[in-house]
Design a protein around this motif. Sequence first.
Motif, PDB file in Angstrom:
ATOM      1  N   ALA A  58       0.829  -1.209   0.000  1.00  0.00           N
ATOM      2  CA  ALA A  58       0.000   0.000   0.000  1.00  0.00           C
ATOM      3  C   ALA A  58       0.865   1.261   0.000  1.00  0.00           C
ATOM      4  O   ALA A  58       0.591   2.218  -0.732  1.00  0.00           O
ATOM      5  CB  ALA A  58      -0.915  -0.007   1.227  1.00  0.00           C
ATOM      6  N   ALA A  59       1.924   1.265   0.817  1.00  0.00           N
ATOM      7  CA  ALA A  59       2.822   2.416   0.841  1.00  0.00           C
ATOM      8  C   ALA A  59       3.550   2.569  -0.492  1.00  0.00           C
ATOM      9  O   ALA A  59       3.761   3.691  -0.976  1.00  0.00           O
ATOM     10  CB  ALA A  59       3.827   2.265   1.985  1.00  0.00           C
ATOM     11  N   SER A  60       3.931   1.457  -1.099  1.00  0.00           N
ATOM     12  CA  SER A  60       4.628   1.501  -2.390  1.00  0.00           C
ATOM     13  C   SER A  60       3.762   2.130  -3.472  1.00  0.00           C
ATOM     14  O   SER A  60       4.245   2.915  -4.297  1.00  0.00           O
ATOM     15  CB  SER A  60       5.044   0.092  -2.822  1.00  0.00           C
ATOM     16  OG  SER A  60       5.998  -0.447  -1.933  1.00  0.00           O
ATOM     17  N   ARG A  61       2.486   1.812  -3.490  1.00  0.00           N
ATOM     18  CA  ARG A  61       1.594   2.367  -4.504  1.00  0.00           C
ATOM     19  C   ARG A  61       1.485   3.887  -4.378  1.00  0.00           C
ATOM     20  O   ARG A  61       1.544   4.610  -5.379  1.00  0.00           O
ATOM     21  CB  ARG A  61       0.212   1.730  -4.386  1.00  0.00           C
ATOM     22  CG  ARG A  61       0.169   0.282  -4.858  1.00  0.00           C
ATOM     23  CD  ARG A  61      -1.181  -0.342  -4.544  1.00  0.00           C
ATOM     24  NE  ARG A  61      -1.244  -1.715  -5.038  1.00  0.00           N
ATOM     25  CZ  ARG A  61      -2.189  -2.585  -4.701  1.00  0.00           C
ATOM     26  NH1 ARG A  61      -3.161  -2.218  -3.864  1.00  0.00           N
ATOM     27  NH2 ARG A  61      -2.177  -3.810  -5.182  1.00  0.00           N
ATOM     28  N   LYS A  62       1.319   4.361  -3.160  1.00  0.00           N
ATOM     29  CA  LYS A  62       1.215   5.810  -2.954  1.00  0.00           C
ATOM     30  C   LYS A  62       2.513   6.512  -3.346  1.00  0.00           C
ATOM     31  O   LYS A  62       2.513   7.565  -3.993  1.00  0.00           O
ATOM     32  CB  LYS A  62       0.870   6.101  -1.497  1.00  0.00           C
ATOM     33  CG  LYS A  62      -0.511   5.612  -1.066  1.00  0.00           C
ATOM     34  CD  LYS A  62      -0.762   5.919   0.390  1.00  0.00           C
ATOM     35  CE  LYS A  62      -2.186   5.547   0.806  1.00  0.00           C
ATOM     36  NZ  LYS A  62      -2.418   4.108   0.771  1.00  0.00           N
ATOM     37  N   LEU A  63       3.630   5.935  -2.948  1.00  0.00           N
ATOM     38  CA  LEU A  63       4.921   6.538  -3.265  1.00  0.00           C
ATOM     39  C   LEU A  63       5.202   6.500  -4.760  1.00  0.00           C
ATOM     40  O   LEU A  63       5.783   7.443  -5.316  1.00  0.00           O
ATOM     41  CB  LEU A  63       6.032   5.804  -2.504  1.00  0.00           C
ATOM     42  CG  LEU A  63       6.078   6.069  -0.999  1.00  0.00           C
ATOM     43  CD1 LEU A  63       6.996   5.062  -0.310  1.00  0.00           C
ATOM     44  CD2 LEU A  63       6.542   7.485  -0.710  1.00  0.00           C
ATOM     45  N   ALA A  64       4.814   5.431  -5.439  1.00  0.00           N
ATOM     46  CA  ALA A  64       5.058   5.319  -6.880  1.00  0.00           C
ATOM     47  C   ALA A  64       4.321   6.406  -7.643  1.00  0.00           C
ATOM     48  O   ALA A  64       4.854   6.992  -8.592  1.00  0.00           O
ATOM     49  CB  ALA A  64       4.630   3.941  -7.375  1.00  0.00           C
ATOM     50  N   LEU A  65       3.096   6.708  -7.231  1.00  0.00           N
ATOM     51  CA  LEU A  65       2.327   7.751  -7.899  1.00  0.00           C
ATOM     52  C   LEU A  65       3.018   9.103  -7.764  1.00  0.00           C
ATOM     53  O   LEU A  65       3.220   9.821  -8.749  1.00  0.00           O
ATOM     54  CB  LEU A  65       0.918   7.811  -7.313  1.00  0.00           C
ATOM     55  CG  LEU A  65       0.013   8.929  -7.854  1.00  0.00           C
ATOM     56  CD1 LEU A  65      -0.205   8.765  -9.352  1.00  0.00           C
ATOM     57  CD2 LEU A  65      -1.329   8.925  -7.107  1.00  0.00           C
ATOM     58  N   PHE A  66       3.415   9.443  -6.555  1.00  0.00           N
ATOM     59  CA  PHE A  66       4.052  10.740  -6.340  1.00  0.00           C
ATOM     60  C   PHE A  66       5.431  10.795  -7.002  1.00  0.00           C
ATOM     61  O   PHE A  66       5.817  11.824  -7.563  1.00  0.00           O
ATOM     62  CB  PHE A  66       4.181  11.018  -4.841  1.00  0.00           C
ATOM     63  CG  PHE A  66       4.734  12.368  -4.543  1.00  0.00           C
ATOM     64  CD1 PHE A  66       3.961  13.509  -4.704  1.00  0.00           C
ATOM     65  CD2 PHE A  66       6.042  12.513  -4.114  1.00  0.00           C
ATOM     66  CE1 PHE A  66       4.481  14.763  -4.438  1.00  0.00           C
ATOM     67  CE2 PHE A  66       6.568  13.766  -3.844  1.00  0.00           C
ATOM     68  CZ  PHE A  66       5.782  14.897  -4.007  1.00  0.00           C
ATOM     69  N   ALA A  67       6.172   9.688  -6.947  1.00  0.00           N
ATOM     70  CA  ALA A  67       7.508   9.663  -7.557  1.00  0.00           C
ATOM     71  C   ALA A  67       7.421   9.874  -9.067  1.00  0.00           C
ATOM     72  O   ALA A  67       8.213  10.606  -9.654  1.00  0.00           O
ATOM     73  CB  ALA A  67       8.188   8.337  -7.243  1.00  0.00           C
TER      74      ALA A  67
END
Length: 411
Positions: free
Chosen positions: A271-280
Motif C-alpha cells: 500500500a505504501a509503495s503504490r502511494k509513493l510510486a504515484l508521487f515519484a
Amino acid sequence: MAAAPLLSRIYRPADFGVLTVVAALTLTIGTVSVLRYDLAVPLPERERDAHTLVALGIAAACVTVLAGTVAVLAVRDEVARIFGQPELETWLWVVPPAAAATGVVLLLNQLAIRHRRYGSIGRRNFFQSATTAAMQLTLGGAALRPGGLVLGLGMGQAMAALVLMRGAGFSGGQARAGRERRHLREVARRYRGFPLLLTPSGLLNVLGTQLPVLLIAYWYGGSVAGWLGLTQRVIAIPAALVASAVAQVYLAEVSRAARQQPGRCRSIFVAASRKLALFAGLTAVVLWVAAPAAFSVVFGSEWERSGTYAQALALYVAAQLMASPLSQTLVVFEQQGRQLAWDVGRVVLVAGAVSAVAAAGASSLVAVWALSVSGLLAYTASWLMALRTVTFAGRQAEAVGVTETPLVPQG
C-alpha cells in the motif's frame, strides 16, 4: 520553498557551495552521532527501554561535539584547501554542534513516532524550516555571506531538537528509570548490534548520498557545488514533505505489525509503495519537463545550470522517493547485515560512477547524470530487498499458523 528565490538573489553560487560542503559534512556526521540508537527507539516493548536508548544516544551526541570540535581546529585549513573554498576555514566550526543537534533530532523524532505524536513531528518540520529560512534571509541581508547560510542551517537543527523535547516525557517515571546506570548497561548490551553494525551501515548509507556531492565539489569547484546545492535544496522539499511523512507512519505501522501480526507487513508495504510510486512518477515528469526553464525564471539567469541538474536528477529523485521510506523494513526485521551490504554496494556504485566520469574529464552535467543513473539502480535494489523481507515474514507466519507473535530476527 518561498525563501529559495530570495536566497538565490542574496547569495552567490560560491556561497551555496560553502553551504553544500558544510551541510554534507553535518548530515554525514549527524546521522551516526547517536550511534544509530535512534533506529532502535520504536522497537522495545517497555517504555523504559526506549528512554534508555534515547539517553545513550544523547550521551554519544555530546561526545560528537567534543571530538568534532577538536578535529575542526586541527584540519579546517586543510579541508578549505582541498575544496578550494577559503571561507570553509571560517565556518567549518558549525559542523560539530549542528551534527550533534541532527543526531538528537533523529532520536527525539523516533520517540515521537513510537508515541504516534505526529503533530509534534509536523511542528518540528515547520519550525525547523522557518528558523533556517529566517536566519539565512536576515543574515544574508546583513551581508554575512556565506556565513548566513551556514548559521541558518545550524540554528534550524537546534530549533528542531527544542520543539521535539516538548512532550517527550523526559520527566516521567519511565524516563527516569531508563536513565539508571543498571538499565543503561543492560539496554546497551541488548541493542549492541545497532552501534556495532548499523553505525558503519548508517555512515555508508549517508555517504551514498553525500559523498558524490563532496566529490563533485572537489572535482568541479565551489560554483558547481553551489548550483548542485540549490538544486538539491529545491527538489528535496517536496520529496521530504511526502517521503518523510510516509516513512514515519510506515515505520510505526510496520513495527507494530512485525511484533503482533507479521502477515500484515506485506500488505502495509504494498500500500505504501503504490502511494509513493504515484508521487515519484509525477515528480520525475515535472522535473524533466519544467525544471530548466523554471529555475531560470524563479531563481534568476545565474541559476540556469541548476535547472539542467534538476532535470538530470529526475530518475534519482523518483527512485529515492519510492525506496527510501520503505528501506526501514530491513531495520524492523533486524537484518543489519543485509542493510550493511546494500550500503557498501551503493557507495561503491554511486561514488565510483561520479569519480570515473570526473577523472575522464567529462563535464559536471555528465557527472550529475552518472549520479542519477547509479542512484536509480541502487534504490531499485533496495526496494526489491525490502519486498523480499516482508514477503518472507508473511510466508513464515502462515507456515506456522501464527496471527500474533513477537518480532523474530530474520538473519
